[in-house]
Write a protein that holds these residues in place. Structure first.
Motif, PDB file in Angstrom:
ATOM      1  N   ASN A   1       0.824  -1.210   0.000  1.00 40.45           N
ATOM      2  CA  ASN A   1       0.000   0.000   0.000  1.00 40.45           C
ATOM      3  C   ASN A   1       0.859   1.261   0.000  1.00 40.45           C
ATOM      4  O   ASN A   1       0.537   2.242  -0.671  1.00 40.45           O
ATOM      5  N   GLU A   2       1.953   1.224   0.749  1.00 37.95           N
ATOM      6  CA  GLU A   2       2.818   2.402   0.841  1.00 37.95           C
ATOM      7  C   GLU A   2       3.460   2.701  -0.517  1.00 37.95           C
ATOM      8  O   GLU A   2       3.503   3.860  -0.953  1.00 37.95           O
ATOM      9  N   LEU A   3       3.941   1.677  -1.196  1.00 35.80           N
ATOM     10  CA  LEU A   3       4.571   1.885  -2.501  1.00 35.80           C
ATOM     11  C   LEU A   3       3.556   2.295  -3.554  1.00 35.80           C
ATOM     12  O   LEU A   3       3.898   2.961  -4.534  1.00 35.80           O
ATOM     13  N   ASP A   4       2.321   1.918  -3.366  1.00 35.61           N
ATOM     14  CA  ASP A   4       1.263   2.319  -4.282  1.00 35.61           C
ATOM     15  C   ASP A   4       0.777   3.735  -3.991  1.00 35.61           C
ATOM     16  O   ASP A   4       0.002   4.303  -4.756  1.00 35.61           O
ATOM     17  N   GLY A   5       1.235   4.291  -2.892  1.00 31.09           N
ATOM     18  CA  GLY A   5       0.812   5.633  -2.517  1.00 31.09           C
ATOM     19  C   GLY A   5      -0.640   5.705  -2.079  1.00 31.09           C
ATOM     20  O   GLY A   5      -1.242   6.777  -2.086  1.00 31.09           O
ATOM     21  N   TYR A   6      -1.192   4.564  -1.680  1.00 26.01           N
ATOM     22  CA  TYR A   6      -2.606   4.472  -1.272  1.00 26.01           C
ATOM     23  C   TYR A   6      -3.526   5.062  -2.343  1.00 26.01           C
ATOM     24  O   TYR A   6      -4.544   5.686  -2.057  1.00 26.01           O
ATOM     25  N   GLN A   7      -3.150   4.852  -3.618  1.00 28.96           N
ATOM     26  CA  GLN A   7      -3.931   5.395  -4.726  1.00 28.96           C
ATOM     27  C   GLN A   7      -5.018   4.441  -5.212  1.00 28.96           C
ATOM     28  O   GLN A   7      -6.007   4.871  -5.794  1.00 28.96           O
ATOM     29  N   SER A   8      -4.836   3.151  -4.968  1.00 28.95           N
ATOM     30  CA  SER A   8      -5.790   2.170  -5.475  1.00 28.95           C
ATOM     31  C   SER A   8      -7.090   2.225  -4.675  1.00 28.95           C
ATOM     32  O   SER A   8      -7.074   2.254  -3.445  1.00 28.95           O
ATOM     33  N   GLU A   9      -8.198   2.225  -5.381  1.00 30.71           N
ATOM     34  CA  GLU A   9      -9.505   2.320  -4.742  1.00 30.71           C
ATOM     35  C   GLU A   9     -10.058   0.962  -4.329  1.00 30.71           C
ATOM     36  O   GLU A   9     -11.078   0.891  -3.644  1.00 30.71           O
ATOM     37  N   SER A  10      -9.394  -0.112  -4.752  1.00 32.13           N
ATOM     38  CA  SER A  10      -9.849  -1.452  -4.402  1.00 32.13           C
ATOM     39  C   SER A  10      -8.651  -2.383  -4.372  1.00 32.13           C
ATOM     40  O   SER A  10      -7.563  -2.056  -4.877  1.00 32.13           O
ATOM     41  N   HIS A  11      -8.856  -3.560  -3.777  1.00 32.80           N
ATOM     42  CA  HIS A  11      -7.778  -4.541  -3.730  1.00 32.80           C
ATOM     43  C   HIS A  11      -7.447  -5.052  -5.124  1.00 32.80           C
ATOM     44  O   HIS A  11      -6.286  -5.344  -5.441  1.00 32.80           O
ATOM     45  N   VAL A  12      -8.446  -5.153  -5.972  1.00 30.03           N
ATOM     46  CA  VAL A  12      -8.219  -5.590  -7.351  1.00 30.03           C
ATOM     47  C   VAL A  12      -7.296  -4.613  -8.068  1.00 30.03           C
ATOM     48  O   VAL A  12      -6.355  -5.007  -8.777  1.00 30.03           O
ATOM     49  N   MET A  13      -7.535  -3.328  -7.871  1.00 27.96           N
ATOM     50  CA  MET A  13      -6.686  -2.314  -8.491  1.00 27.96           C
ATOM     51  C   MET A  13      -5.273  -2.367  -7.928  1.00 27.96           C
ATOM     52  O   MET A  13      -4.278  -2.238  -8.667  1.00 27.96           O
ATOM     53  N   LEU A  14      -5.158  -2.589  -6.614  1.00 24.38           N
ATOM     54  CA  LEU A  14      -3.845  -2.651  -5.970  1.00 24.38           C
ATOM     55  C   LEU A  14      -3.014  -3.797  -6.534  1.00 24.38           C
ATOM     56  O   LEU A  14      -1.837  -3.621  -6.883  1.00 24.38           O
ATOM     57  N   THR A  15      -3.608  -4.975  -6.640  1.00 24.55           N
ATOM     58  CA  THR A  15      -2.869  -6.125  -7.170  1.00 24.55           C
ATOM     59  C   THR A  15      -2.541  -5.942  -8.649  1.00 24.55           C
ATOM     60  O   THR A  15      -1.451  -6.288  -9.104  1.00 24.55           O
ATOM     61  N   GLY A  16      -3.477  -5.364  -9.398  1.00 24.45           N
ATOM     62  CA  GLY A  16      -3.236  -5.127 -10.825  1.00 24.45           C
ATOM     63  C   GLY A  16      -2.097  -4.168 -11.062  1.00 24.45           C
ATOM     64  O   GLY A  16      -1.224  -4.415 -11.913  1.00 24.45           O
ATOM     65  N   ARG A  17      -2.062  -3.073 -10.313  1.00 24.59           N
ATOM     66  CA  ARG A  17      -0.978  -2.095 -10.456  1.00 24.59           C
ATOM     67  C   ARG A  17       0.369  -2.704 -10.049  1.00 24.59           C
ATOM     68  O   ARG A  17       1.409  -2.396 -10.628  1.00 24.59           O
ATOM     69  N   ALA A  18       0.337  -3.585  -9.049  1.00 26.98           N
ATOM     70  CA  ALA A  18       1.575  -4.218  -8.598  1.00 26.98           C
ATOM     71  C   ALA A  18       2.171  -5.105  -9.692  1.00 26.98           C
ATOM     72  O   ALA A  18       3.388  -5.092  -9.930  1.00 26.98           O
ATOM     73  N   VAL A  19       1.322  -5.865 -10.379  1.00 27.58           N
ATOM     74  CA  VAL A  19       1.808  -6.734 -11.456  1.00 27.58           C
ATOM     75  C   VAL A  19       2.268  -5.907 -12.654  1.00 27.58           C
ATOM     76  O   VAL A  19       3.289  -6.216 -13.293  1.00 27.58           O
ATOM     77  N   LEU A  20       1.548  -4.845 -12.963  1.00 27.72           N
ATOM     78  CA  LEU A  20       1.951  -3.983 -14.082  1.00 27.72           C
ATOM     79  C   LEU A  20       3.304  -3.334 -13.827  1.00 27.72           C
ATOM     80  O   LEU A  20       4.094  -3.136 -14.756  1.00 27.72           O
ATOM     81  N   ALA A  21       3.590  -2.999 -12.566  1.00 29.27           N
ATOM     82  CA  ALA A  21       4.887  -2.418 -12.228  1.00 29.27           C
ATOM     83  C   ALA A  21       6.016  -3.386 -12.555  1.00 29.27           C
ATOM     84  O   ALA A  21       7.071  -2.998 -13.066  1.00 29.27           O
ATOM     85  N   VAL A  22       5.782  -4.671 -12.288  1.00 27.24           N
ATOM     86  CA  VAL A  22       6.774  -5.695 -12.618  1.00 27.24           C
ATOM     87  C   VAL A  22       6.944  -5.794 -14.133  1.00 27.24           C
ATOM     88  O   VAL A  22       8.064  -5.800 -14.659  1.00 27.24           O
TER      89      VAL A  22
END
Length: 412
Positions: A101-122
């Motif tokens: 969450n910290e690396l995402d900047g608490y920008q994701s509005e849902s857990h689905v968005m958080l996991t998706g952004r994490a994989v896209l970063a990779v």
């Protein structure tokens, strides 16, 4: 790329995320990958410690903070130094998911968005260096990215670990564990002596009242004045209301989802990590180290991130790469009512380190020497996992690991 996940984490959530999010993105990006499910606690540490990084130098972790800790411990306890050769991707499926969450900047509005952004970063090769928490104890060393705690932090982690059989929401385990711990095991017996280096800085608190510890001599807990809950400036609440809400929120423990599946536990329900031996020595007070104790701490949390999840703000004065951690603690002179109100304040978005009953220090390291009992000992909580307590030296390795993220990144 190596994808490591716990097949039973979150009632199978991690497996579902790997199958529906991680693998499809890696395929679309035409990246080669290997998927590795864990089979027991400690599996990820052993696997990463032995893996051939010439074939795969990126590990994508799908799990909670505990599994992230396992992977980092594997990287940093290898016989060869690979910290500047490997990358870590965190696809969260735990409860707190602090660093994700910290690396995402608490920008994701849902857990689905958080996991998706994490994989896209990779997939895009975006990363940034982050601090690593190193916890050295007599006989073992553990690494993590979020916290070490004791008192309520450890007791709740231990009880939540025993409640893995509860189906449904992951957070339910920690709510139940916190409620039962405060009702049945109060006050906790966690006697210790804390040491802080000369450059440690006290955190400025809410000016409504003073911390008991900071306003009293530190040689012995017997010299500390007893807090008077009847004159406390904290808002008071009805006991029946606390039973339904305040005590239930006493996840001052900052519970995060432990990495491993349900395992055969020892009698105390805690795990001893098998890592290279270390020896923790008592600091020289003549060199300027601050000694606090011996005291009985109701709770202490050492964290190298400002927030341990969405509803656990700890301290705004640290960042993920400044080489520092904050230690927030309070002693047994405070009542359950005061502690419950501190928990409610944190749940309402206020930083725990700023609360008037808390004592907090910001430093690059600290030491804790617990009075360990043979039976019924409350464990440490290291990134959500209960660990057998021992003399401990926690320190920060500044920018010790490269982690994929979508904010504040560099490009591979």
């Amino acid at each position: 790329f190596t994808v490591i996940y716990n097949p039973v984490s979150g009632a199978g959530t991690a497996k579902q995320i790997v199958e529906t999010t991680v693998v499809p993105v890696l395929r679309l990006a035409r990246l080669e990958y290997t998927v590795v499910p864990t089979t027991h606690r400690g599996f990820a540490t052993d696997y990463v410690r032995k893996m051939d990084i010439s074939k795969s130098n990126t590990v994508i972790v799908c799990g909670g903070d505990g599994m992230v800790s396992e992977v980092i411990t594997g990287f940093l306890t290898r016989p060869d130094d690979v910290s500047d050769k490997v990358f870590l991707g965190i696809v969260p499926s735990g409860t707190a998911n602090a660093m994700a969450n910290e690396l995402d900047g608490y920008q994701s509005e849902s857990h689905v968005m958080l996991t998706g952004r994490a994989v896209l970063a990779v997939a895009h090769g975006k990363w940034r260096p982050v601090d690593v928490l190193k916890v050295a104890m007599d006989g073992r060393t553990i690494y993590g990215l979020s916290c070490i705690g004791w008192g309520l932090a450890g007791a709740v982690a231990q009880m939540a670990d025993r409640l893995r059989w509860i189906p449904g929401q992951r957070k339910a385990r920690y709510d139940i564990a916190g409620f039962v711990t405060v009702l049945k095991e109060w006050p906790l017996k966690c006697n210790c002596t804390l040491y802080f280096p000369p450059d440690a800085v006290p955190v400025t608190r809410d000016s409504r009242s003073k911390s008991v510890i900071d306003s009293a001599p530190t040689e012995s807990s017997s010299s500390l004045p007893r807090a008077n809950s009847s004159t406390s400036s904290l808002p008071q609440a009805d006991a029946s209301e606390l039973e339904d809400e305040s005590l239930r929120t006493l996840s001052l423990s900052v519970g995060s989802d432990s990495s491993g599946p349900a395992i055969e536990e020892d009698p105390e329900g805690v795990v001893a990590a098998e890592t290279p031996a270390s020896v923790v020595t008592v600091p020289d007070e003549a060199a300027g180290w601050e000694k606090i104790g011996p005291i009985n701490v109701l709770n202490f949390i050492g964290s190298n991130v400002p927030k341990l999840g969405l509803d656990h703000p700890i301290c705004p004065d640290i960042t993920v790469d400044d080489g520092k951690l904050v230690v927030v603690f309070l002693d047994e002179k405070h009542s359950r009512l005061e502690v419950a109100n501190a928990g409610l304040s944190m749940k309402a978005g206020k930083f725990l380190a700023k609360h008037p009953i808390m004592t907090a220090r910001i430093a690059r390291e600290f030491k804790c020497f617990p009075e360990v009992e043979k039976k019924g000992q409350v464990p440490y909580n290291i990134d959500g996992d209960p660990v057998v307590p021992a003399p401990m030296h926690a320190s920060i390795i500044q920018r010790g690991l490269r982690v994929h993220c979508m904010t504040g990144f560099e490009q591979c």
